[in-house]
Design an enzyme around this catalytic site. Structure first.
Site, PDB file in Angstrom:
ATOM      1  N   LYS A 187     104.603 -63.359  23.224  1.00 13.79           N
ATOM      2  CA  LYS A 187     103.939 -63.721  21.958  1.00 13.79           C
ATOM      3  C   LYS A 187     104.764 -64.733  21.168  1.00 13.79           C
ATOM      4  O   LYS A 187     104.229 -65.668  20.571  1.00 13.79           O
ATOM      5  CB  LYS A 187     103.736 -62.465  21.108  1.00 13.79           C
ATOM      6  CG  LYS A 187     102.304 -61.982  21.106  1.00 13.79           C
ATOM      7  CD  LYS A 187     102.139 -60.655  20.439  1.00 13.79           C
ATOM      8  CE  LYS A 187     101.302 -59.783  21.353  1.00 13.79           C
ATOM      9  NZ  LYS A 187     101.140 -58.435  20.880  1.00 13.79           N
ATOM     10  N   LYS A 247     102.627 -68.072  20.608  1.00 13.20           N
ATOM     11  CA  LYS A 247     102.194 -68.378  19.244  1.00 13.20           C
ATOM     12  C   LYS A 247     103.162 -69.313  18.523  1.00 13.20           C
ATOM     13  O   LYS A 247     102.995 -69.597  17.339  1.00 13.20           O
ATOM     14  CB  LYS A 247     102.010 -67.082  18.436  1.00 13.20           C
ATOM     15  CG  LYS A 247     100.981 -66.119  19.023  1.00 13.20           C
ATOM     16  CD  LYS A 247     100.544 -65.060  18.019  1.00 13.20           C
ATOM     17  CE  LYS A 247      99.734 -63.979  18.700  1.00 13.20           C
ATOM     18  NZ  LYS A 247      99.011 -63.115  17.763  1.00 13.20           N
ATOM     19  N   ALA A 294     100.110 -57.626   9.161  1.00 10.95           N
ATOM     20  CA  ALA A 294      98.779 -56.998   9.182  1.00 10.95           C
ATOM     21  C   ALA A 294      98.294 -56.744  10.605  1.00 10.95           C
ATOM     22  O   ALA A 294      98.577 -57.529  11.518  1.00 10.95           O
ATOM     23  CB  ALA A 294      97.783 -57.892   8.453  1.00 10.95           C
ATOM     24  N   ASP A 331      90.933 -58.018  16.115  1.00  4.07           N
ATOM     25  CA  ASP A 331      90.848 -59.119  17.081  1.00  4.07           C
ATOM     26  C   ASP A 331      89.404 -59.564  17.299  1.00  4.07           C
ATOM     27  O   ASP A 331      89.150 -60.680  17.731  1.00  4.07           O
ATOM     28  CB  ASP A 331      91.456 -58.693  18.415  1.00  4.07           C
ATOM     29  CG  ASP A 331      92.968 -58.546  18.297  1.00  4.07           C
ATOM     30  OD1 ASP A 331      93.573 -59.346  17.568  1.00  4.07           O
ATOM     31  OD2 ASP A 331      93.525 -57.614  18.914  1.00  4.07           O
ATOM     32  N   LYS A 352      71.294 -51.071   6.393  1.00  3.56           N
ATOM     33  CA  LYS A 352      71.928 -49.991   7.148  1.00  3.56           C
ATOM     34  C   LYS A 352      71.192 -49.767   8.482  1.00  3.56           C
ATOM     35  O   LYS A 352      69.962 -49.667   8.504  1.00  3.56           O
ATOM     36  CB  LYS A 352      71.901 -48.716   6.307  1.00  3.56           C
ATOM     37  CG  LYS A 352      72.711 -47.603   6.916  1.00  3.56           C
ATOM     38  CD  LYS A 352      72.671 -46.353   6.071  1.00  3.56           C
ATOM     39  CE  LYS A 352      73.221 -45.194   6.874  1.00  3.56           C
ATOM     40  NZ  LYS A 352      72.872 -43.916   6.310  1.00  3.56           N
ATOM     41  N   ASN A 393      91.179 -50.275  12.035  1.00  2.00           N
ATOM     42  CA  ASN A 393      92.223 -49.636  12.836  1.00  2.00           C
ATOM     43  C   ASN A 393      93.069 -48.735  11.949  1.00  2.00           C
ATOM     44  O   ASN A 393      92.820 -48.635  10.747  1.00  2.00           O
ATOM     45  CB  ASN A 393      93.059 -50.702  13.552  1.00  2.00           C
ATOM     46  CG  ASN A 393      93.707 -51.644  12.560  1.00  2.00           C
ATOM     47  OD1 ASN A 393      94.525 -51.243  11.746  1.00  2.00           O
ATOM     48  ND2 ASN A 393      93.304 -52.921  12.596  1.00  2.00           N
TER      49      ASN A 393
END
Ligand code: C5P
Length: 410
Positions: free
Chosen positions: A337, A341, A275, A279, A289, A210
């Site tokens: 959250k 969490k 960080a 996910d 490859k 990302n």
């Protein structure tokens, strides 16, 4: 800022290639205001000369127990009493063993035995020596007796191996000694931070990742170190230098980040998950490859473990702070959250419009059970300082409530 003004430090240097870092360490300790007197073991002098450490410390370097001239100037018992702290850096496996067994077979071991000052050791040795049952037991014994073990860090070793055993860098050690004396906002507090993206391999040359730059996490690590904390930063791949006085552990994948964090979390007081952890990861990364074909490609992904939630669920969980980067319903998603969490605090930010991911600026909404605070748009370094102050305040407030709670229960 933490300082060692007027502190008397006996720096013990033992036989390890990391002894070259002791020269820098003397300078850092003196810069922080400490007076440093160096004791070298016989083996240490094979790696660095006493003259170097004498020139840098401004005092003669002590080497032998039975040295009539040096003893006349300051006996080893006086030296033991003079010390506000004894820092042994590098501490070889042999020295840790001698210290654990209370030997007094050279000057450094004798001064450690004769002193009531705190002892801090910075181990430096080959990875296998560090993991050996004898060293593990010796360190457990030393910890039980109140010695503080600083590091070791992970990385490439002089012997060519990769793993734990590298002595922490001089600036990290000097900051950790200052932290020990605990004279700053987060003095004596151990902070663990994750930063940057993770990379999930598709094949040996491709990955899913990302746009996280790591800037917010790195700024937070620097601000926590400046506030006196001893900081470990578990970082995904980013283009940033390790902040001064921060011990950085570099990882690539979510799984590596999970493993590094879970190994360190029981030893930390505050955990901040900044960080942008992937996910999902490919279930079957290809060994070779992947070849281009003129057809659709389907990659099967599986969820990664949630590091933040796993830390918060530990029985002795640190004060756990999460980040919530959202494009919409920022506050509502962040609050759910915080609850789901089981976090102590969540820091919400809107992504986009030059804010958040891969940007220099951010605007934050800090939420905890019973309170919230807005931090208006500003460079991430400024925001990091403000955020660390809020975290420090809440951490100390909750610690004191817990202390008085346990006093009631007792
Ligand atoms: O649930 P979400 O991914 O939006 O939560 C973001 C927060 O959770 C961040 O603090 C991030 O560092 C953390 N996180 C984590 N491990 C994951 C995913 C997110 O620690 N696998």
């Amino acid at each position: 800022m933490s300082t060692l003004t007027d502190k008397h430090i006996v720096l013990g240097v033992t036989g390890s290639i990391a002894a070259y870092k002791s020269a820098e360490l003397v300078r850092r300790l003196r810069e922080a205001g400490a007076t440093v007197r160096v004791i070298m073991t016989a083996a240490a002098t094979a790696f660095i000369t006493p003259l170097t450490l004498q020139a840098l410390s401004g005092h003669p370097v002590r080497q032998k127990l039975m040295d009539p001239e040096a003893e006349a100037a300051m006996s080893h018992i006086e030296l033991a009493r003079w010390a506000d702290a004894i820092l042994v850096a590098p501490a070889s496996a042999d020295f840790l063993a001698r210290l654990a067994h209370g030997l007094a077979d050279d000057l450094l071991a004798t001064v450690c035995l004769a002193s009531q000052a705190p002892i801090l050791v910075a181990p430096a040795m080959n990875r296998v020596m560090w993991e050996s049952a004898a060293t593990v037991e010796n360190c457990a014994t030393l910890r039980r007796r109140g010695a503080v073990i600083l590091g070791p860090g992970e990385g490439e070793q002089a012997c060519g191996e990769l793993g734990f055993g590298r002595m922490l860098d001089a600036d990290v050690l000097a900051a950790q000694v200052a932290t020990y004396f605990g004279d700053a906002e987060l003095g004596g507090v151990r902070v663990l931070i994750t930063a940057g993206p993770t990379r999930e391999a598709l094949d040996p040359v491709r990955y899913l990742s990302n746009r996280s730059s790591g800037k917010m996490g790195y700024a937070l690590a620097a601000a926590a170190a400046a506030a006196g904390a001893s900081v470990t930063l578990v970082s995904g791949p980013v283009n940033l230098p390790a902040p001064r006085a921060v011990d950085r552990i570099e990882v690539q994948s979510a799984e590596q980040m999970f493993n590094a964090v879970m190994a360190l979390a029981p030893e930390c007081d505050i955990f901040v998950g900044v960080a942008a952890v992937a996910d999902y990861r490919p279930v079957h990364p290809a060994a070779n490859k992947l070849k281009k074909k003129n057809e659709e490609m389907h990659i099967v992904l599986e969820p990664t473990a949630d590091i933040l939630a796993a830390v918060a669920a530990l029985s002795q969980a640190p004060f756990t702070v999460g980040f919530a980067a959202e494009t919409d319903h920022v506050s509502a998603y962040a609050r759910s959250k915080l609850r789901d969490k089981r976090l102590r605090m969540i820091v919400a930010n809107r992504v986009g419009e030059g804010l958040g991911f891969d940007a220099d600026d951010n605007a934050l909404e800090v939420i905890w059970d019973g309170g919230e605070q807005q931090l208006a748009r500003a460079p991430k370094s400024r925001l990091a300082e403000d955020l660390i102050s809020i975290i420090a305040e809440r951490y100390h407030a909750e610690s004191s409530t817990e202390d008085s709670g346990s006093a009631h229960r007792a």
